[in-house]
Scaffold this motif. Sequence first.
Motif, short mmCIF file in Angstrom:
data_model
loop_
_atom_site.label_atom_id
_atom_site.label_comp_id
_atom_site.label_asym_id
_atom_site.label_seq_id
_atom_site.Cartn_x
_atom_site.Cartn_y
_atom_site.Cartn_z
N THR A 151 0.86 -1.18 0.00
CA THR A 151 0.00 0.00 0.00
C THR A 151 0.89 1.23 0.00
O THR A 151 1.93 1.25 0.66
CB THR A 151 -0.91 0.02 1.25
N ARG A 152 0.50 2.25 -0.74
CA ARG A 152 1.29 3.46 -0.83
C ARG A 152 0.52 4.64 -0.24
O ARG A 152 -0.68 4.78 -0.43
CB ARG A 152 1.62 3.78 -2.30
N ILE A 153 1.25 5.51 0.45
CA ILE A 153 0.62 6.72 0.97
C ILE A 153 0.50 7.77 -0.14
O ILE A 153 -0.32 8.67 -0.06
CB ILE A 153 1.42 7.28 2.17
N ASN A 154 1.37 7.64 -1.18
CA ASN A 154 1.34 8.47 -2.38
C ASN A 154 1.80 9.91 -2.18
O ASN A 154 2.19 10.57 -3.12
CB ASN A 154 -0.05 8.48 -3.03
N GLY A 203 3.29 12.87 1.13
CA GLY A 203 3.58 13.06 2.54
C GLY A 203 5.01 12.73 2.89
O GLY A 203 5.74 12.12 2.11
N ASP A 205 3.98 12.23 8.28
CA ASP A 205 2.67 11.76 7.82
C ASP A 205 2.58 10.23 7.91
O ASP A 205 1.56 9.68 8.33
CB ASP A 205 2.43 12.20 6.38
N VAL A 206 3.65 9.56 7.49
CA VAL A 206 3.65 8.09 7.55
C VAL A 206 3.48 7.62 8.99
O VAL A 206 2.67 6.74 9.28
CB VAL A 206 4.94 7.53 6.93
N GLN A 263 -0.05 8.03 10.25
CA GLN A 263 -0.97 7.05 9.69
C GLN A 263 -0.73 5.66 10.26
O GLN A 263 -1.66 4.89 10.51
CB GLN A 263 -0.85 7.03 8.16
N VAL A 264 0.53 5.32 10.48
CA VAL A 264 0.86 4.03 11.07
C VAL A 264 0.30 3.95 12.49
O VAL A 264 -0.19 2.90 12.93
CB VAL A 264 2.39 3.81 11.07
N ALA A 319 -2.34 2.03 9.85
CA ALA A 319 -2.00 1.86 8.43
C ALA A 319 -0.74 1.01 8.29
O ALA A 319 0.12 0.97 9.18
CB ALA A 319 -1.79 3.22 7.77
N TYR A 366 2.26 -0.02 5.16
CA TYR A 366 2.73 0.49 3.88
C TYR A 366 3.82 -0.41 3.29
O TYR A 366 4.23 -1.41 3.86
CB TYR A 366 3.26 1.91 4.06
N GLU A 422 7.60 3.56 1.92
CA GLU A 422 7.38 4.33 3.14
C GLU A 422 8.45 4.02 4.20
O GLU A 422 8.83 4.91 4.97
CB GLU A 422 5.98 4.04 3.69
#
Length: 409
Positions: free
Chosen positions: A168-171, A173, A177-178, A181-182, A186, A188, A192
């Motif tokens: 999965t990519r955050i696309n 950030g 940000d990573v 989300q983690v 999330a 990735y 990431e």
Amino acid sequence: MSRNPPASLPRVRTAAQDAMRGARWWTLLDLERNLRSDTEFWRDLWAPSLAIAAHKVGLKGARSRLDEAIEAGFHQIDLFEPELSAAFGTDPDWKQVLERARANVPEPALRITAWPEPGPAAPLRLDRPEPHREPQLLPRLPKPLPGAWDTAKRLLGWTAGLWRHANTRINAGDALDVLEQVANGARYSCVEYSIVLAQGLNVLRVPARRVWLRRGDYHDGVGQGHAVAEAWIDDLDQWVLLDGQHGAYWADEDGRPLSLPELQARERPARPVHVGPRALMKDPGLWAAYFQHASVTGIAWEPEGFVPVFQDGQVLATERLVRDSSEAYPRLSDLAIGVTGLGGSPAVELKPVHPYAIGGTWNGEVIAAHGRQRFAQALDREPGEHKAAIAALTPYGPLASRELRWTAA
């Protein structure tokens, strides 16, 4: 005798210069007594000029002023040619006069004979969060250790343990940000991991950038790429490749950590060394296939020709394309020197290549900053040959030293 001229001397100098330009030789000769008091310029300017003037008007003993100047150390005959040779070149001893003048050239008081120079490389681009984001990222990271390599390994293992890999990519950030989300659950991909690792290292003042690895036929198929990071390690004096997804680096048979160009040059797969809690690389040969093609933040290299399209049609953009990987790998312990003055004495100013340098060292002693002349050190003027070991200083200590040599007369 003081070299500070009396208040009237500037006017005398101006009058003498005007007389010389206008070929008003008697006017110049009338100023001789005053010009003799000009200890700054008598030997090198006025005495030879008055010798020429005296010859022009036919005075006996015209050359005596030139002889007096040479006796005092004058040697710049060429500044007064062809007038001096026109005036005195027929004198029987003129050749000896010229030899005496040439012999007056003194040895320079100082001569820098050897100094470090950074190797050629493309501009360095690191992978950093925006400056205003760094203070927010820093508290989320493990505390740095005294050494850069120990700090990098700690962050490498920490990064690998943040989440379980998922495609999965955050696309968009940055590392902050990573991490946010983690924290919300999330998961990735390798991309990431590389973002968190590279940006985290830079916040801890370990120079780092992201690396994109690609298999030989990466322009078609699936699973053709892998994202990792690399860092300049101060205490190893080299770049090291770091895999945030696997919590690993690669080492040679003696256990020495390896850089990406070293991994690309190997005939046999290197051994991965794991420092993180995630699954081990079960097939080092499979992962070694990703070293065939690579690019890093800001630059890509390809000796045979660059394919600018990835497996899904994505354009592989790069800021600079080169043929030799050495252009992408500056040695960050390098430093240049400049020449400046400190308290009226010649000094050298250290100019580190390392982006996080905080100073320099001189024979192991920290150099104090001097305003704009940062990291400057006056040169020893005691007659003889001198040398110093100079180095850049980072938050992790001094880097590998370089030699500076100079002579003093």
